[in-house]
Design an enzyme around this catalytic site. Structure first.
Site, mmCIF file in Angstrom:
data_model
loop_
_atom_site.group_PDB
_atom_site.id
_atom_site.type_symbol
_atom_site.label_atom_id
_atom_site.label_comp_id
_atom_site.label_asym_id
_atom_site.label_seq_id
_atom_site.Cartn_x
_atom_site.Cartn_y
_atom_site.Cartn_z
ATOM 1 C CB VAL A 11 40.551 120.011 148.453
ATOM 2 C CG1 VAL A 11 39.396 119.641 147.273
ATOM 3 C CG2 VAL A 11 41.917 119.944 147.793
ATOM 4 C CE LYS A 35 36.919 123.298 158.669
ATOM 5 N NZ LYS A 35 37.549 121.729 158.112
ATOM 6 C CD GLU A 150 41.527 121.406 142.803
ATOM 7 O OE1 GLU A 150 42.846 121.873 142.050
ATOM 8 O OE2 GLU A 150 40.833 120.885 142.598
ATOM 9 C CG LEU A 256 65.323 118.825 139.973
ATOM 10 C CD1 LEU A 256 65.303 119.306 138.441
ATOM 11 C CD2 LEU A 256 65.036 117.562 140.552
ATOM 12 C CB CYS A 266 49.751 116.320 149.679
ATOM 13 S SG CYS A 266 47.843 116.899 149.674
ATOM 14 C CE LYS A 334 52.845 124.904 149.974
ATOM 15 N NZ LYS A 334 52.386 124.609 148.772
ATOM 16 N NE ARG A 341 48.125 119.621 157.193
ATOM 17 C CZ ARG A 341 46.271 119.121 156.842
ATOM 18 N NH1 ARG A 341 45.204 118.628 156.407
ATOM 19 N NH2 ARG A 341 46.222 120.121 155.992
HETATM 20 C C1 UDX Z 1 51.562 119.108 146.573
HETATM 21 C C2 UDX Z 1 51.396 119.418 145.492
HETATM 22 O O1 UDX Z 1 52.440 120.202 145.002
HETATM 23 C C3 UDX Z 1 50.255 119.154 144.749
HETATM 24 O O2 UDX Z 1 49.747 119.506 143.594
HETATM 25 C C4 UDX Z 1 48.732 118.186 145.582
HETATM 26 O O3 UDX Z 1 47.653 118.769 145.352
HETATM 27 C C5 UDX Z 1 48.526 118.513 147.286
HETATM 28 O O4 UDX Z 1 50.362 118.786 147.665
HETATM 29 P P1 UDX Z 1 51.150 121.208 148.773
HETATM 30 O O5 UDX Z 1 51.229 119.961 149.522
HETATM 31 O O6 UDX Z 1 51.182 122.366 149.076
HETATM 32 O O7 UDX Z 1 51.299 120.523 147.323
HETATM 33 O O8 UDX Z 1 53.039 121.387 148.895
HETATM 34 P P2 UDX Z 1 54.080 121.949 147.199
HETATM 35 O O9 UDX Z 1 54.283 122.783 146.859
HETATM 36 O O10 UDX Z 1 54.436 120.488 147.064
HETATM 37 O O11 UDX Z 1 55.561 120.938 148.362
HETATM 38 C C6 UDX Z 1 55.389 120.485 149.478
HETATM 39 C C7 UDX Z 1 57.039 119.956 150.304
HETATM 40 O O12 UDX Z 1 58.124 119.819 149.284
HETATM 41 C C8 UDX Z 1 57.061 121.225 151.128
HETATM 42 O O13 UDX Z 1 57.587 121.277 152.379
HETATM 43 C C9 UDX Z 1 58.324 121.904 150.236
HETATM 44 O O14 UDX Z 1 58.754 122.468 150.965
HETATM 45 C C10 UDX Z 1 58.807 121.186 149.386
HETATM 46 N N1 UDX Z 1 59.764 121.229 148.330
HETATM 47 C C11 UDX Z 1 59.503 121.450 147.198
HETATM 48 C C12 UDX Z 1 60.832 121.257 148.552
HETATM 49 O O15 UDX Z 1 61.608 121.234 149.731
HETATM 50 N N2 UDX Z 1 61.975 120.911 147.142
HETATM 51 C C13 UDX Z 1 60.971 121.953 145.830
HETATM 52 O O16 UDX Z 1 62.015 121.480 144.996
HETATM 53 C C14 UDX Z 1 59.729 121.948 145.928
#
Ligand code: UDX
Length: 457
Positions: A11, A35, A150, A256, A266, A334, A341
């Site tokens: 962030v 860092k 954020e 979905l 997060c 992802k 994490r």
């Molecule tokens: C998330 C929120 O989306 C973001 O708005 C916030 O600021 C921080 O947390 P992030 O942690 O980067 O972001 O990941 P995100 O893209 O939300 O994916 C989270 C997890 O859900 C991943 O493991 C992804 O693979 C999984 N996921 C996502 C699914 O299993 N199915 C989906 O349809 C979407």
């Protein structure tokens, strides 16, 4: 404007670089000296697409700099707090870093400087910050505190910061009209050049928008994953079901996608924190806990399913005395990040290791170590003599048309492919003699015409 950002994580670093790009003079402070030294040379502490280039560009303009200690000068107009709030054992967020930053600021803040909290924090935290500052003699009217959560996602952090889905300002609802408007004017100035819908609410409202959003995203994923088990039981295809559900504009198609479950820093953290906050105020809620349990179950259920399919194949063909050996593609939680994490891939691999399986893993960016786990720097090297392949993170390099399936089949000892992100066309894999297993997907003969028409790959 001149601003100080505290915390060089996803962030702080992304926000700082984008605000420097918009013309502000930004100092990012982090207590990790190594860092900071590396950032001064343009070396990123993590992988985020495009961030190294953006940071290096802004370093060259002189509008972005890095420091090891918080030094507020009379030029500083705003201090943005972006420190981590990792989960404690009991699910509550650890506010240790935030507390020490606030105490440091209490010694340094000067009249008119704004304190803006971007860290994800429980409801009541900005009010507490204000109280802590005021106990140190800094009045709210002199140094206003703003909650400005954020919503950026890893992997698309820069785009999400340049074009956020919305901007939320949580301000003290006791402020009278004139100071409130003056404060809002300064916040508009900070984000001039960024166009997004705006919500102004009180501190607690803003704090809960953040937690509530992440918990809702987690709920959507757990919902579709739970439904995928019912699809398995009845022979429906979760991709079609999800598509049909998402066509309802009241629901929407995003988040979905059934899979192994959600991970990252997060969603799991904010969900636990919200459950903790509810409980600590005596609010009964079973839902948050259940969302987390479904997520955990999903990872373990498919580890079991994978092993069962492998066992079935081995019992008919192979010398079953040999230790089971599997390949896992994907370690990051992802694609487009090296963040592991709470990664479902890791829970999945740990479960297989606990069952005595030898695991060979490959990820384009992420690494992880565990006893019995072998890391490879080539996806096909991980496949050598494997009884099964599990594709658990949907990196583009694992897309159906990017994989040499003939070589996959030739290299593996067995034929089971767990498509844990539902990215493959089963008919195609079967042509190569592979045995595909998906999440909430029927056997090929049940596959609906719609799936075929979508060419889902
Ligand atoms: C998330 C929120 O989306 C973001 O708005 C916030 O600021 C921080 O947390 P992030 O942690 O980067 O972001 O990941 P995100 O893209 O939300 O994916 C989270 C997890 O859900 C991943 O493991 C992804 O693979 C999984 N996921 C996502 C699914 O299993 N199915 C989906 O349809 C979407």
């Amino acid at each position: 404007m001149e601003l100080t950002i505290i915390g060089a994580g996803y962030v702080g670093l992304t926000t700082g670089a984008v605000l420097a790009e918009l013309g502000h003079v930004v100092t990012i402070v982090d207590c990790d000296r190594r860092k900071v030294d590396r950032l001064k040379e343009g070396i990123m502490p993590f992988y985020e697409p495009g961030l190294d280039g953006l940071v290096s560009d802004q370093l060259r303009t002189g509008r972005l700099q890095f420091e090891n200690e918080i030094t507020i000068t009379n030029q500083t107009e705003l201090v943005m707090v972006c420190v981590g709030t990792p989960p404690n054992e009991d699910g509550s967020p650890d506010l240790g870093a935030l507390t020490s930053v606030v105490d440091d600021l209490a010694k340094q803040l000067l009249l008119g400087q704004i304190v803006l909290t971007k860290s994800s924090v429980p409801p009541g935290t900005n009010s507490w910050i204000c109280k802590r500052l005021s106990d140190a003699g800094i009045r709210e009217m002199d140094c206003p505190v703003v909650s400005n959560p954020e919503f950026l996602r890893e992997g698309t952090a820069i785009e999400d910061t340049r074009r956020p889905s919305r901007m939320v300002f949580g301000i003290d609802d006791r402020l009278s009209l004139a100071p409130r408007n003056e404060l809002l004017e300064r916040l508009y100035e900070l984000y001039r050049g960024i166009h997004s819908p705006l919500l102004v609410t009180n501190w607690e409202g803003a704090e809960l928008v953040k937690y509530g959003s992440n918990a809702f995203l987690a709920a959507k994923i757990s919902y579709i994953n739970e439904l995928s088990c019912i699809c398995d039981a009845y022979g429906a295809d979760i991709r079609d079901v999800s598509c049909g559900i998402g066509m309802d504009p009241r629901i929407g198609p995003d988040f979905l996608k059934a899979g192994l479950g959600y991970g990252g820093s997060c969603l799991p953290k904010d969900l636990s924190a919200l459950a903790y906050c509810a409980e600590s105020r005596g609010v009964t809620s079973h839902m948050f806990e259940e969302i987390g349990s479904i997520n955990e179950r999903q990872m373990l259920a498919y580890a079991k399913q994978f092993l069962t399919e492998i066992d079935t194949e081995r019992s008919s063909k192979i010398n079953t005395e040999q230790k089971i050996r599997v390949a896992v593609w994907g370690i990051a939680f992802k694609p487009e990040t090296d963040d592991t994490r709470m990664s479902p891939a890791i829970t999945f691999m740990k479960q297989l290791l606990a069952w005595g399986v030898e695991v060979h893993a490959y990820d384009p960016m992420a690494i992880f170590s565990a006893h019995g786990l072998y890391l490879h720097d080539d996806p096909y090297a991980a496949l050598l003599n494997a009884d099964g392949l599990a594709v658990v993170t949907d990196w583009p390099v694992f897309a159906m048309n990017q994989v040499n399936w003939a070589f996959v089949k030739e290299t593996m000892r067995g034929s089971v492919v767990l498509d844990a992100r539902n990215i493959y066309h089963f008919g195609h894999l079967e042509k190569y003699g592979l045995i595909p297993v998906g999440i909430g997907r029927p056997l090929l003969q049940h596959q609906s015409i719609i799936s075929e028409m979508r060419g889902n790959s």
